[in-house]
Design an enzyme around this catalytic site. Structure first.
Site, PDB file in Angstrom:
ATOM      1  N   THR A 198     115.672 -43.186  34.725  1.00  0.00           N
ATOM      2  CA  THR A 198     116.692 -43.590  33.762  1.00  0.00           C
ATOM      3  C   THR A 198     117.223 -42.359  33.033  1.00  0.00           C
ATOM      4  O   THR A 198     116.519 -41.362  32.891  1.00  0.00           O
ATOM      5  CB  THR A 198     116.041 -44.554  32.755  1.00  0.00           C
ATOM      6  OG1 THR A 198     115.612 -45.709  33.456  1.00  0.00           O
ATOM      7  CG2 THR A 198     116.977 -44.949  31.641  1.00  0.00           C
ATOM      8  N   ARG A 226     117.011 -58.381  38.984  1.00  0.00           N
ATOM      9  CA  ARG A 226     116.007 -57.814  38.082  1.00  0.00           C
ATOM     10  C   ARG A 226     116.701 -57.055  36.956  1.00  0.00           C
ATOM     11  O   ARG A 226     117.639 -56.296  37.170  1.00  0.00           O
ATOM     12  CB  ARG A 226     115.082 -56.863  38.847  1.00  0.00           C
ATOM     13  CG  ARG A 226     113.951 -56.254  37.994  1.00  0.00           C
ATOM     14  CD  ARG A 226     114.258 -54.861  37.500  1.00  0.00           C
ATOM     15  NE  ARG A 226     113.122 -54.252  36.778  1.00  0.00           N
ATOM     16  CZ  ARG A 226     113.139 -53.052  36.218  1.00  0.00           C
ATOM     17  NH1 ARG A 226     114.232 -52.309  36.299  1.00  0.00           N
ATOM     18  NH2 ARG A 226     112.075 -52.588  35.581  1.00  0.00           N
ATOM     19  N   ILE A 227     116.264 -57.273  35.728  1.00  0.00           N
ATOM     20  CA  ILE A 227     116.769 -56.554  34.565  1.00  0.00           C
ATOM     21  C   ILE A 227     115.605 -55.809  33.931  1.00  0.00           C
ATOM     22  O   ILE A 227     114.550 -56.388  33.671  1.00  0.00           O
ATOM     23  CB  ILE A 227     117.415 -57.517  33.553  1.00  0.00           C
ATOM     24  CG1 ILE A 227     118.681 -58.132  34.165  1.00  0.00           C
ATOM     25  CG2 ILE A 227     117.758 -56.793  32.247  1.00  0.00           C
ATOM     26  CD1 ILE A 227     119.318 -59.204  33.321  1.00  0.00           C
ATOM     27  N   GLU A 250     108.137 -47.112  33.032  1.00  0.00           N
ATOM     28  CA  GLU A 250     107.833 -48.419  33.606  1.00  0.00           C
ATOM     29  C   GLU A 250     108.447 -49.506  32.730  1.00  0.00           C
ATOM     30  O   GLU A 250     107.929 -49.840  31.663  1.00  0.00           O
ATOM     31  CB  GLU A 250     106.319 -48.600  33.713  1.00  0.00           C
ATOM     32  CG  GLU A 250     105.904 -49.876  34.399  1.00  0.00           C
ATOM     33  CD  GLU A 250     104.407 -50.092  34.347  1.00  0.00           C
ATOM     34  OE1 GLU A 250     103.997 -51.275  34.405  1.00  0.00           O
ATOM     35  OE2 GLU A 250     103.651 -49.108  34.240  1.00  0.00           O
TER      36      GLU A 250
END
Length: 327
Positions: A198, A226-227, A250
């Site tokens: 990210t 998936r979010i 994670e």
């Protein structure tokens, strides 16, 4: 007048075998983005505009897992997500499931500024993007040959791979690891994983206004729909009068720990300083998860904290402190 500060990250958790040339490439990109933010802050651009500007730059480069470099879903497509938060009024905008928006962080900001809502996803977010006239591209724009190969290897291993910049030979080694001998657990289930990539930026301007922005393509071979934590305010992103925080790692663990909000909460309710607050949440709120964060305070402090083997990061403040690091 307050003191400005800024931090940028490109993901927590780094493959130990990452080639030196890729390490240098990451440092150069992050430093370029940091300098862009510094110039904007010195020009008195508000913190909220600074974090958007910096994250847009990261999204436009395929090096990290956001925008142009987004990881692929199990179907070989991208579903990008992002969020941005303005600390003084605690306004925010978030988006998920984007497939054609070139810069998700700017659409998130438009959700905050131009819609009656705070969070739009999938077809609704894409429709809003068209209404706002943001730049759209074909899904193929986001799909690189390297990502296609990594998705293939992830499918062979029935696994999720976080870091699309891991050398392919390392990915092949991952693919030989069976689910009977998983590298890690995620949400209570065995899974083979590597680093999360990210991107994010936090800033405080000379008016002591804090802001935070986070953007990601998610996980390689993730299930469609998936979010993760990045668009969830209080999990991957948070900003208020006291601080601005952007998280990486994670996602499921970050969501459970409401990591970004907890930094602000322990500052507000326990009276901890920024560094103490960040150390507390990394050590006490992750339930054995792997994560990192960058944060600034209204007083011009800036910190980077992680419990993984590394986090791509750069930060500086008006006092002249600067850090550029991976490990």
């Amino acid at each position: 007048m307050g003191r400005w500060a800024i931090a940028v990250h490109g993901g927590a958790g780094v493959d130990p075998n990452l080639p030196l040339e890729r390490q240098e490439e990451a440092k150069q990109l992050l430093t370029r983005c940091l300098n862009l933010g510094i110039s904007a802050l010195r020009s008195n651009l508000p913190a909220i505009d600074v974090v958007e500007l910096v994250v847009r730059e990261l999204e436009s480069d395929p090096l990290f897992n956001s925008g142009r470099g987004s990881a692929l879903t199990e179907n070989g497509t991208v579903e990008m997500e992002a969020s941005i938060m303005d600390g003084p009024k605690r306004r925010y905008g978030a988006v998920s499931g984007l497939t054609t928006v070139k810069n998700p962080i700017s659409l998130a900001k438009l959700v905050m500024e131009k819609s009656p809502h705070s969070y739009l996803a999938f077809s609704g977010a894409e429709k809003f993007a068209r209404q706002q006239g943001v730049e759209l591209v074909e899904n193929d724009y986001f799909i690189t040959k390297e990502n296609v190969e990594m998705l293939r290897l992830a499918k062979e291993a029935n696994s999720i791979v976080f870091d699309y910049r891991i050398p392919l030979e390392t990915c092949r080694a991952i693919a030989t690891t069976t689910m009977d001998n998983p590298l890690q657990m995620m949400n209570g289930l065995p899974i083979n994983v590597y680093a999360a990539e990210t991107v994010g930026c936090v800033a405080v301007d000379s008016e002591s206004r804090c802001a935070a922005a986070t953007s990601t393509g998610g996980l390689m071979n993730k299930k469609t729909g998936r979010i993760g934590d990045s668009p969830l305010i209080g999990a991957g992103t948070y900003a208020c009068e006291l601080c601005g925080v952007s998280c990486t790692g994670e996602g499921e663990a970050i969501i459970r720990g409401t990591l970004a909000r907890d930094v602000a909460a322990v500052m507000e309710y326990k009276g901890l300083g920024l560094q103490e607050a960040a150390d507390f949440v990394i050590n006490e709120r992750l339930d054995e998860g792997i994560a990192g964060l960058i944060a600034v305070s209204k007083n011009g402090e800036v910190i980077c904290r992680f419990n993984s083997n590394g986090m791509f990061r750069v930060c500086t403040n008006e006092d002249g402190f600067m850090e550029v690091g991976i490990w």
